[in-house]
Design an enzyme around this catalytic site. Structure first.
Site, PDB file in Angstrom:
ATOM      1  N   ASP A 181      45.567  65.475  65.095  1.00 11.34           N
ATOM      2  CA  ASP A 181      46.381  64.750  64.117  1.00 11.34           C
ATOM      3  C   ASP A 181      47.810  64.668  64.620  1.00 11.34           C
ATOM      4  O   ASP A 181      48.239  65.472  65.451  1.00 11.34           O
ATOM      5  CB  ASP A 181      46.348  65.425  62.745  1.00 11.34           C
ATOM      6  CG  ASP A 181      46.601  64.444  61.605  1.00 11.34           C
ATOM      7  OD1 ASP A 181      46.746  63.220  61.858  1.00 11.34           O
ATOM      8  OD2 ASP A 181      46.666  64.881  60.453  1.00 11.34           O
ATOM      9  N   GLY A 182      48.518  63.687  64.103  1.00  9.39           N
ATOM     10  CA  GLY A 182      49.919  63.503  64.413  1.00  9.39           C
ATOM     11  C   GLY A 182      50.709  63.381  63.126  1.00  9.39           C
ATOM     12  O   GLY A 182      50.166  63.054  62.075  1.00  9.39           O
ATOM     13  N   GLU A 242      49.869  60.496  67.103  1.00  9.31           N
ATOM     14  CA  GLU A 242      48.402  60.529  67.107  1.00  9.31           C
ATOM     15  C   GLU A 242      47.863  60.477  68.532  1.00  9.31           C
ATOM     16  O   GLU A 242      46.936  61.218  68.889  1.00  9.31           O
ATOM     17  CB  GLU A 242      47.838  59.363  66.292  1.00  9.31           C
ATOM     18  CG  GLU A 242      48.167  59.400  64.818  1.00  9.31           C
ATOM     19  CD  GLU A 242      47.350  60.386  64.003  1.00  9.31           C
ATOM     20  OE1 GLU A 242      46.463  61.073  64.560  1.00  9.31           O
ATOM     21  OE2 GLU A 242      47.597  60.455  62.783  1.00  9.31           O
ATOM     22  N   ASP A 253      41.604  61.253  62.311  1.00  7.85           N
ATOM     23  CA  ASP A 253      41.699  60.381  61.143  1.00  7.85           C
ATOM     24  C   ASP A 253      42.453  59.096  61.468  1.00  7.85           C
ATOM     25  O   ASP A 253      42.691  58.280  60.591  1.00  7.85           O
ATOM     26  CB  ASP A 253      42.324  61.106  59.951  1.00  7.85           C
ATOM     27  CG  ASP A 253      43.734  61.603  60.205  1.00  7.85           C
ATOM     28  OD1 ASP A 253      44.362  61.216  61.210  1.00  7.85           O
ATOM     29  OD2 ASP A 253      44.223  62.404  59.383  1.00  7.85           O
ATOM     30  N   HIS A 266      42.932  63.832  54.845  1.00  2.00           N
ATOM     31  CA  HIS A 266      43.351  64.375  53.550  1.00  2.00           C
ATOM     32  C   HIS A 266      42.220  64.371  52.524  1.00  2.00           C
ATOM     33  O   HIS A 266      42.433  64.101  51.355  1.00  2.00           O
ATOM     34  CB  HIS A 266      44.567  63.603  53.023  1.00  2.00           C
ATOM     35  CG  HIS A 266      45.650  63.478  54.046  1.00  2.00           C
ATOM     36  ND1 HIS A 266      46.411  64.552  54.458  1.00  2.00           N
ATOM     37  CD2 HIS A 266      46.067  62.415  54.783  1.00  2.00           C
ATOM     38  CE1 HIS A 266      47.263  64.144  55.383  1.00  2.00           C
ATOM     39  NE2 HIS A 266      47.072  62.861  55.598  1.00  2.00           N
ATOM     40  N   ASP A 317      46.466  68.611  60.713  1.00  2.00           N
ATOM     41  CA  ASP A 317      47.536  67.971  59.950  1.00  2.00           C
ATOM     42  C   ASP A 317      48.660  68.961  59.647  1.00  2.00           C
ATOM     43  O   ASP A 317      49.841  68.655  59.816  1.00  2.00           O
ATOM     44  CB  ASP A 317      46.963  67.388  58.649  1.00  2.00           C
ATOM     45  CG  ASP A 317      48.018  66.774  57.766  1.00  2.00           C
ATOM     46  OD1 ASP A 317      48.578  65.731  58.149  1.00  2.00           O
ATOM     47  OD2 ASP A 317      48.298  67.335  56.686  1.00  2.00           O
TER      48      ASP A 317
END
Length: 160
Positions: free
Chosen positions: A7-8, A43, A65, A121, A131
């Site tokens: 994740d970023g 990302e 994601d 999320h 995240d």
């Protein structure tokens, strides 16, 4: 098989501090950041760092994601390369250096790399961990307390 979630994080898009992270499903993880960037750069950095941190011939599955990061790394890259790193509309590919680095890392890795999209999320344990780590890294860079991009080993099993 190795499964890693990436994740970023970008605190102000574009131009704010960014953080990236990967969380291996074995419990290890790494994160880092940069003072300025975009959510897409964060990302892509997470994907690149995950690939580079998991060399070897075992299959590597990256769960992300970000449809953008997945498609840049696995679908669009071949067409862009074929077209001299130009988009279908003839324009330059955004984030080209990162995308080329991902392509090279995948090509240099003896084992295959595949991608799986996960909804962000939504309670996926490893996506949530990546995240969280990316956000911590971005805030650390913003606040002048950078988080080193070191691998955090999983907790050893305790036998009683």
């Amino acid at each position: 098989m190795i499964t890693v979630s990436t994740d970023g994080s970008c605190l102000r898009n574009p131009g704010g501090a960014i953080g990236w992270a990967w969380a291996n499903h074995d419990g290890s993880s790494a994160s880092g950041g940069h003072p300025s960037g975009t959510n897409q750069v964060a990302e892509l950095m997470a994907v690149l760092e995950a690939i580079c941190s998991h060399p070897g011939d075992q299959p590597l599955v990256i769960q992300a994601d970000s449809q953008y990061a997945i498609k840049c790394s696995s679908e669009w890259v071949a067409g862009w390369k074929r077209k001299g790193w130009r988009t279908a509309g003839g324009g330059p590919v955004q984030n080209l250096a990162l995308i080329q680095s991902i392509e090279a890392a995948i090509a240099d890795r003896p084992g295959p790399v595949s991608f799986v999209w996960v909804r962000g999320h939504r309670g996926d344990e490893f996506n949530e961990r990546a995240d969280e780590l990316a956000g911590i890294a971005a805030r650390g860079v913003r606040d002048g307390v950078p988080v080193p991009a070191a691998v955090v080993a999983p907790e050893p099993d305790v036998l009683f």
